[in-house]
Design an enzyme around this catalytic site. Structure first.
Site, PDB file in Angstrom:
ATOM      1  N   HIS A   6       0.845  -1.211   0.000  1.00  0.00           N
ATOM      2  CA  HIS A   6       0.000   0.000   0.000  1.00  0.00           C
ATOM      3  C   HIS A   6       0.869   1.246   0.000  1.00  0.00           C
ATOM      4  CE1 HIS A   6      -3.383   2.644   1.275  1.00  0.00           C
ATOM      5  NE2 HIS A   6      -2.421   3.259   1.950  1.00  0.00           N
ATOM      6  N   GLU A   7       1.886   1.283   0.859  1.00  0.00           N
ATOM      7  CA  GLU A   7       2.759   2.450   0.917  1.00  0.00           C
ATOM      8  C   GLU A   7       3.561   2.601  -0.369  1.00  0.00           C
ATOM      9  OE1 GLU A   7       2.327   4.565   3.206  1.00  0.00           O
ATOM     10  OE2 GLU A   7       0.977   3.235   4.303  1.00  0.00           O
TER      11      GLU A   7
ATOM     12  N   HIS B 196       1.621   4.509  -2.890  1.00  0.00           N
ATOM     13  CA  HIS B 196       1.727   5.968  -2.783  1.00  0.00           C
ATOM     14  C   HIS B 196       2.955   6.469  -3.552  1.00  0.00           C
ATOM     15  CE1 HIS B 196      -1.551   6.681  -0.076  1.00  0.00           C
ATOM     16  NE2 HIS B 196      -1.082   5.876   0.858  1.00  0.00           N
TER      17      HIS B 196
ATOM     18  N   GLU C  57      -5.857   6.949  -1.262  1.00  0.00           N
ATOM     19  CA  GLU C  57      -5.817   5.730  -0.461  1.00  0.00           C
ATOM     20  C   GLU C  57      -6.484   4.558  -1.184  1.00  0.00           C
ATOM     21  OE1 GLU C  57      -4.079   5.389   2.210  1.00  0.00           O
ATOM     22  OE2 GLU C  57      -3.542   7.519   2.286  1.00  0.00           O
TER      23      GLU C  57
END
Length: 419
Positions: free
Chosen positions: A277-278, A281, A357
């Site tokens: 997930h990070e 980004h 997100e």
């Protein structure tokens, strides 16, 4: 002056009552009947005590948030109408003729007074987190962090305010534009140095100790074409029981950071989902999009601050005890307007953040192909932070930079079905 003070307090009390009614009486935070018994239902991953605590803690925490914003505005108004701002400016001018030192003296006294004014709500928030076992930080450590916050903010404020009022005095009509232009390199500089200069003042950062896990994470990073040699771990267990991971910095100082609480409470697969997930980004360049959008909003905000402050000074400058906008005693007015505008635009900035997100969640699910780990991760995040799965609408709009737990889990379930 009495009318302004009394009116401000009356508005604050009425607002507080309405917010209390909204959060504690009028809001329905239950999940839809169709989702009961599914992975979204908190009753499937929280026990009865956790369900009660999550509801209580979230309501009180949200109430304190909605109180703190207008409480800060009230502080700015009182500093102006009670003459404190004018007195601080006079003290500074009586002490020295050097404008830079005058600014530093004024900013110190203003910052100290506002810190004292907001301390009660800060302390209540700290005690609330302690009572619900979210915060594990000692009072001494908490005060140390607050002191660091105060001095870092003071140093930056002294520089910003000195430059700002230099521009206001040299260009009364276009100071807002020049201030915005100077804010661009300043913002980029602060974002660049934060991971290596500012963050270590609060916590210890070091490469991930679990080398096997680090190897798995670096393998994911390689699949995502992310050039990185380390994943950083931070010792947050000394301060909190909640979990987190984040991307910070830009350029050579970019870092992916894991709280040690996350490492202690989640399985490797769940941690890998968080890391993916990070990485999402990073791949989607959300940090740069965030900086760009913030700069655009700050341009509009500074322009509106100029227009509104001119109007307010013409109509109520005497009541606010400010002789001239060019004098540093007008700073609380600028801070008040910027705070109001920031709060007003927060639904839009939160909406953009929630969109980012969702993109990162999608990226993580596609990279790991592990829906089960994703769902368990969101359930664990809700449980550890005592977060409501389905918070009230206004809470989501003004507070949530991430989708709600209900939305994130439901998205994972639906995305998996589509595939």
């Amino acid at each position: 002056m009495k009318k302004i003070v009394l009116g401000s307090f009356t508005l604050f009390v009425v607002y507080a009552v309405l917010i209390w009614l909204y959060l504690f009486q009028w809001s329905d935070t239950s999940i839809p009947d169709a989702l009961k018994g599914t992975s979204v239902d908190p009753a499937t991953f929280m026990n009865e005590r956790e369900l009660v605590l999550a509801q209580e803690y979230s309501q009180i925490k949200d109430f304190l948030f909605f109180l703190s914003v207008p409480y800060e505005w009230l502080g700015f108004v009182l500093v102006l109408v009670l003459g404190f701002s004018r007195k601080f400016s006079k003290w500074a001018k009586d002490i020295t003729k050097m404008s830079a030192l005058q600014t530093a003296i004024y900013v110190f006294w203003l910052s100290l007074l506002l810190q004292v004014f907001t301390f009660p709500l800060d302390w209540i928030s700290y005690k609330l987190s302690m009572a619900y076992n979210i915060t594990t930080q000692s009072f001494t450590s908490w005060m140390k962090d607050m002191t660091i916050d105060f001095w870092i903010s003071l140093i930056m404020m002294c520089l910003i305010v000195f430059v700002l009022y230099t521009l206001i005095n040299k260009s009364p009509k276009r100071w807002w534009l020049y201030a915005w232009l100077l804010s661009i390199p300043f913002t980029l500089f602060i974002t660049f140095i934060q991971p290596v200069v500012i963050d270590p003042l609060y916590n210890d950062f070091y490469p991930l100790k679990d080398k096997q896990l680090e190897e798995k994470i670096l393998h994911l990073a390689d699949e995502a074409s992310i050039p990185t040699d380390h994943v950083y771990e931070v010792n947050m267990s000394e301060k909190t029981n909640s979990m987190n991971a984040y991307v910070t910095g830009i350029g050579a100082n970019s870092r992916i950071v894991l709280w040690d609480t996350t490492l202690n409470k989640l399985s490797d697969n769940e941690i890998l989902f968080i890391m993916a997930h990070e990485m999402g980004h990073y791949v989607k360049k959300h940090i740069y999009v965030g900086i760009a959008s913030a700069l655009v909003l700050s341009l509009v905000g500074l322009w509106m601050t100029k227009k509104l402050s001119d109007m307010i000074m013409r109509k109520w400058g005497t009541n606010l005890k400010v002789k001239s906008f060019q004098d540093v005693s007008s700073l609380p007015l600028i801070l008040l307007l910027l705070s109001i505008l920031t709060f007003a635009v927060s639904p839009a900035t939160n909406l953009l953040s929630r969109h980012h997100e969702v993109q990162s969640d999608t990226y993580a699910l596609e990279l790991t192909e592990d829906k089960e780990a994703a769902v368990k991760t969101f359930q664990a995040l809700s449980r550890s932070g005592l977060s409501q799965v389905n918070p009230p609408f206004l809470v989501k709009v003004f507070r949530y930079s991430h989708p709600t737990i209900l939305e994130r889990i439901e998205f994972m379930e639906e995305h998996n079905k589509e595939e």
